[in-house]
Write a protein that holds these residues in place. Structure first.
Motif, short mmCIF file in Angstrom:
data_model
loop_
_atom_site.label_atom_id
_atom_site.label_comp_id
_atom_site.label_asym_id
_atom_site.label_seq_id
_atom_site.Cartn_x
_atom_site.Cartn_y
_atom_site.Cartn_z
N LYS A 1 0.84 -1.50 0.04
CA LYS A 1 -0.09 -0.34 0.43
C LYS A 1 0.66 0.91 -0.11
N ARG A 2 0.58 1.91 -1.31
CA ARG A 2 1.28 3.60 -1.46
C ARG A 2 1.30 4.20 -0.25
N ASP A 3 0.46 4.26 0.23
CA ASP A 3 0.36 5.23 2.16
C ASP A 3 -0.67 4.26 2.80
N HIS A 4 0.04 4.18 3.75
CA HIS A 4 -0.24 3.39 5.17
C HIS A 4 -1.58 3.57 5.68
N ALA A 5 -1.31 4.92 5.84
CA ALA A 5 -2.13 5.85 6.66
C ALA A 5 -4.10 5.96 6.05
N ALA A 6 -3.89 6.00 4.50
CA ALA A 6 -5.19 5.65 3.74
C ALA A 6 -6.15 5.25 4.29
N PRO A 7 -7.22 5.57 4.23
CA PRO A 7 -8.52 4.41 4.51
C PRO A 7 -8.34 3.31 3.31
N ALA A 8 -8.98 2.57 3.67
CA ALA A 8 -8.52 0.90 3.09
C ALA A 8 -10.08 1.19 1.39
N PRO A 9 -10.12 0.33 0.81
CA PRO A 9 -10.29 0.31 -0.03
C PRO A 9 -12.18 -0.36 0.27
N GLU A 10 -13.40 -0.50 -0.50
CA GLU A 10 -14.65 -1.43 0.05
C GLU A 10 -13.56 -3.01 0.02
N THR A 11 -13.83 -3.40 0.59
CA THR A 11 -13.38 -4.95 0.18
C THR A 11 -14.13 -5.70 -0.23
N VAL A 12 -13.85 -5.87 -1.80
CA VAL A 12 -14.28 -6.59 -3.20
C VAL A 12 -13.60 -7.92 -3.57
N VAL A 13 -14.49 -9.19 -2.80
CA VAL A 13 -14.09 -10.39 -2.87
C VAL A 13 -14.58 -11.26 -4.15
N PRO A 14 -13.94 -11.33 -5.11
CA PRO A 14 -15.38 -11.92 -6.40
C PRO A 14 -15.33 -13.58 -5.88
N GLU A 15 -16.60 -13.92 -6.26
CA GLU A 15 -16.42 -15.51 -6.28
C GLU A 15 -16.00 -15.86 -7.60
N LEU A 16 -14.84 -17.18 -7.69
CA LEU A 16 -14.30 -18.47 -8.62
C LEU A 16 -14.66 -18.82 -8.94
N ALA A 17 -14.84 -19.72 -9.75
CA ALA A 17 -14.78 -21.48 -9.90
C ALA A 17 -13.41 -22.43 -9.07
N SER A 18 -13.66 -23.16 -8.05
CA SER A 18 -12.65 -23.36 -7.13
C SER A 18 -11.59 -24.30 -8.75
N VAL A 19 -12.29 -24.14 -9.73
CA VAL A 19 -11.79 -26.05 -10.71
C VAL A 19 -12.68 -24.98 -11.94
N VAL A 20 -11.50 -25.43 -12.68
CA VAL A 20 -12.61 -25.22 -14.76
C VAL A 20 -13.11 -27.14 -14.72
N ALA A 21 -13.96 -27.07 -15.10
CA ALA A 21 -14.97 -28.29 -15.38
C ALA A 21 -14.64 -28.92 -15.79
N ALA A 22 -14.20 -30.59 -16.11
CA ALA A 22 -14.27 -31.40 -17.29
C ALA A 22 -14.66 -30.54 -18.42
#
Length: 241
Positions: free
Chosen positions: A46-67
């Protein structure tokens, strides 16, 4: 070939100094057709440790490519596969889900070797070249080099796993330095047959270790990676029936 990337997620780490950036990248050929697309996540400072954190967005990703979603090259046909030329007789039916394969051989890493390969892969990160960047005065081995070494070692036992068609997940679990000797073992996680004439698909876990691990243990009782594990890579490869 052209590649573009889109940031699809952000999550600041608890230390407030780093965070995880999720990215979807797409590579297209000269005709504008998609040749490869993938998602990955990397930890960045993080460039500025004191800057507020951006909104947390964790995408939903498939755990494996289906056969069923594997993209098989047009015209691929292994019905006349030359096992003698390949050097190993093992085919799709010889592998069982849950089987572990010790690839036996090892490769000792050297600074000139990994620095040259890292340059060829167009990675210019200073930690791979400059001993003054790290407090311990060592050059960190690029993770792509570990993948390359492990994949090469895996051909002892998986010589007929000719084409990698999907990478499901992977983790570089510990650092490697010049002087370390890398070994590898694989586990068969899944199988899919009749994907093309004479072709089957194996879902494989490729594990690289620092030093030989005859027990082929990935994680300890606490759920953490066992000591010495450098790489945990989950992928699909095509093999002859």
């Amino acid at each position: 070939m052209r590649t573009s990337s889109e940031v699809i997620g952000l999550k600041e780490n608890s230390n407030g100094k780093t965070g995880v950036v999720y990215v979807r990248s797409t590579a297209t050929n000269q005709h504008g057709e998609v040749a490869l697309d993938w998602c990955r996540w990397v930890m960045v400072h993080k460039r500025d440790h004191a800057a507020p954190a951006p909104e947390t967005v964790v995408p939903e990703l498939a755990s494996v490519v289906a056969a069923g979603d594997l993209l098989i090259p047009d015209g691929l046909d292994f019905t006349s596969y030359d096992f003698a030329a390949a050097g190993e007789p093992h085919r799709f039916g010889d592998y069982e889900v849950g089987e572990k394969i010790d690839h036996v051989d090892g490769v000792t890493l050297t600074d000139p070797e990994h620095m040259l390969a890292t340059r060829l892969w167009q990675n210019t990160a200073k930690v791979h070249f400059n001993t003054e960047v790290r407090p311990d005065g060592t050059r960190l081995i690029y993770g792509g080099h570990i993948i390359s070494m492990a994949r090469a070692l895996s051909f002892n036992g998986l010589a007929n796993a000719q084409l990698v068609v999907a990478i499901n997940a992977g983790a570089h679990t510990a650092p490697a330095l010049a002087g370390d000797t890398v070994y590898a073992w694989s586990e068969v996680l899944d199988k899919a047959d009749d994907v093309a004439p004479g072709v089957g698909a194996l879902r494989l876990r490729l594990v690289a270790t620092k030093g030989r691990d005859e027990s082929m243990t990935l994680r300890g009782a606490d759920g953490k990676y066992a000591p010495g594990v450098l790489l945990d890579l989950d992928y699909w490869a095509l093999v002859p029936q």
